[in-house]
Scaffold this motif. Sequence first.
Motif, short mmCIF file in Angstrom:
data_model
loop_
_atom_site.label_atom_id
_atom_site.label_comp_id
_atom_site.label_asym_id
_atom_site.label_seq_id
_atom_site.Cartn_x
_atom_site.Cartn_y
_atom_site.Cartn_z
N HIS A 57 18.16 -26.45 1.14
CA HIS A 57 18.46 -27.74 0.51
C HIS A 57 17.88 -28.81 1.43
N LEU A 59 16.79 -32.99 2.16
CA LEU A 59 16.67 -34.41 1.86
C LEU A 59 15.18 -34.64 1.91
N GLU A 61 11.25 -36.22 0.61
CA GLU A 61 10.57 -37.47 0.28
C GLU A 61 9.07 -37.22 0.17
N ASN A 62 8.46 -38.04 -0.68
CA ASN A 62 7.01 -38.08 -0.77
C ASN A 62 6.61 -39.55 -0.73
N GLU A 65 8.96 -41.39 -3.73
CA GLU A 65 10.41 -41.34 -3.92
C GLU A 65 11.10 -40.44 -2.90
N GLU A 66 12.43 -40.57 -2.87
CA GLU A 66 13.29 -39.70 -2.08
C GLU A 66 14.17 -38.93 -3.05
N TYR A 67 14.48 -37.69 -2.73
CA TYR A 67 15.25 -36.85 -3.64
C TYR A 67 15.81 -35.66 -2.87
N VAL A 68 16.61 -34.84 -3.52
CA VAL A 68 17.10 -33.59 -2.95
C VAL A 68 16.28 -32.47 -3.56
N ALA A 69 15.79 -31.56 -2.72
CA ALA A 69 14.96 -30.44 -3.18
C ALA A 69 15.61 -29.12 -2.79
N HIS A 87 14.65 -40.89 4.30
CA HIS A 87 15.53 -40.67 3.15
C HIS A 87 16.80 -41.51 3.31
N GLN A 89 19.83 -41.09 2.46
CA GLN A 89 21.05 -40.36 2.78
C GLN A 89 21.03 -39.74 4.18
#
Length: 110
Positions: A57, A59, A61-62, A65-69, A87, A89
């Motif tokens: 899991h 935190l 980013e590209n 955007e930032e996201y959870v992967a 990120h 978070q």
Amino acid sequence: MQSIRTAKFGIGKVVRHRTFGFRGVIFDVDPVYDNTEEWWQSIPEDVRPHKDQPFYHLLAENDEEEYVAYVSEQNLVEDSSGEPITHPQLDDVFFEDEDGALVARDIYLQ
């Protein structure tokens, strides 16, 4: 009985996706795939990773955007760029120790 491998990367490690290039910091590890079958089937079969490996899991980013992967071990490499993760978070989950390493806050270790 199924053998479970030891995770190659630990919590707080900054990694990069081998194919898509996004970066992230690991905040949790599953010893084997632990997501929905629907998510699994949504991955094109020719690039679908095996379930019997650690999944991480992130935190993530590209540039946009930032996201959870959720990423398989086979698709991650250590990120050695030295660039910080930004990120939003990050500070909720980690603090930086005196050596600059990301350490999980106690609330996330319970």
